[in-house]
Design an enzyme around this catalytic site. Structure first.
Site, PDB file in Angstrom:
ATOM      1  N   ASP A   1     -49.779  56.046 140.537  1.00 44.69           N
ATOM      2  CA  ASP A   1     -50.551  56.242 139.311  1.00 44.69           C
ATOM      3  C   ASP A   1     -50.657  57.720 138.960  1.00 44.69           C
ATOM      4  OD1 ASP A   1     -52.130  55.323 137.120  1.00 44.69           O
ATOM      5  OD2 ASP A   1     -53.951  55.852 138.219  1.00 44.69           O
TER       6      ASP A   1
ATOM      7  N   LYS B   1     -41.936  46.663 148.341  1.00 42.09           N
ATOM      8  CA  LYS B   1     -40.757  46.076 148.976  1.00 42.09           C
ATOM      9  C   LYS B   1     -40.748  46.249 150.488  1.00 42.09           C
ATOM     10  CE  LYS B   1     -37.796  46.449 144.912  1.00 42.09           C
ATOM     11  NZ  LYS B   1     -37.622  44.979 144.807  1.00 42.09           N
TER      12      LYS B   1
ATOM     13  N   ARG C   1     -48.786  55.071 120.120  1.00 39.92           N
ATOM     14  CA  ARG C   1     -49.659  55.673 121.124  1.00 39.92           C
ATOM     15  C   ARG C   1     -49.359  55.161 122.527  1.00 39.92           C
ATOM     16  NH1 ARG C   1     -55.088  53.791 119.471  1.00 39.92           N
ATOM     17  NH2 ARG C   1     -55.778  54.894 121.334  1.00 39.92           N
ATOM     18  N   LYS C   2     -48.377  54.281 122.673  1.00 40.22           N
ATOM     19  CA  LYS C   2     -48.053  53.697 123.963  1.00 40.22           C
ATOM     20  C   LYS C   2     -46.896  54.447 124.628  1.00 40.22           C
ATOM     21  CE  LYS C   2     -49.441  48.995 122.645  1.00 40.22           C
ATOM     22  NZ  LYS C   2     -48.989  47.577 122.513  1.00 40.22           N
TER      23      LYS C   2
END
Length: 237
Positions: free
Chosen positions: A158, A182, A203-204
């Site tokens: 993140d 994995k 905006r994405k």
């Protein structure tokens, strides 16, 4: 992620685009974020707790920075508070939080003693819209005995994809993060977190990521993410 490191990263990118020498990592033309309590120690510089391999990777990427193709991104300890004239949204939200507690805010990845938690350094390639994070996790990030906790890996994913979104689109927040674990990652090992901006739709911002061994022979994790650029004029509760 809305900290001083983001402001300085954006400043470094501005300097590169304007033809400034990349080695200087110039500061932003205007301060995006300000803080009453800010540590000026750059945690993305070599420390005694860094392993020999991490230091070697750092030196290799710093060599790539010499021609301006890559930028070394700084990392600081405290998240900045916002000036009301620039960030009315966050000022409105912060009214819901005890001011004393807010002033004690500290970046989660910097809340461990050196060498025990998250040790990392990020490098950004503006032409490719790509970030590589060299991550060395400490013994306090253990999940199953001998392996990193999945939440610790998710945190670093993140942080990496988020920084990619920030330098590409400005102030953003995570809207969605999908992670495919994995293989377990051995505790105290070093991995490369490779982040790529895939596309921008309004905006994405869509960013993908994978976590590999240093020799790139082992794929530990893959992830996709969606970030939304915030409307700084819109208030929320």
């Amino acid at each position: 992620m809305l900290g001083r490191c983001a402001a300085r990263a954006l400043g470094a990118l501005r300097g590169l685009r304007e033809g400034a020498p990349p080695a200087r990592s110039p500061g932003p033309s205007r301060r995006l974020l300000s803080s009453e309590k800010v540590s000026d120690e750059n945690h993305s510089l070599p420390k005694p707790c860094w392993s020999k391999d991490m230091r070697l990777l750092f030196d290799q990427f710093m060599k790539k920075c010499e021609d301006g193709s890559w930028i070394h991104l700084p990392s600081y300890e405290y998240i900045a508070t916002q000036r009301s004239q620039d960030f009315p949204t966050f000022i409105h939200a912060s009214e819901l939080i005890n001011k004393e507690k807010l002033s004690q805010g500290r970046l989660f990845t910097k809340s461990f003693e050196d060498g025990l938690g998250f040790e990392y350094v990020m490098f950004y390639n503006d032409a490719e819209k790509r970030i590589v994070c060299v991550f060395q996790g400490g013994p306090h990030l253990q999940g199953m005995p001998g392996f990193f906790h999945g939440g610790a890996i998710a945190t670093m994913i993140d942080a990496t994809v988020g920084m990619n979104a920030i330098v590409s689109g400005g102030i953003v927040m995570t809207a969605n993060l999908n992670i495919d674990f994995k293989r377990p990652i051995p505790l105290c090992s070093i991995v490369l977190i490779n982040s790529q901006l895939d596309k921008i739709e309004g905006r994405k911002l869509f960013v993908s990521c994978n976590v590999q061994s240093v020799d790139k022979k082992i794929l530990y994790t893959e992830a996709t993410s969606l970030f939304v650029k915030l409307d700084l004029e819109k208030k929320f509760d």
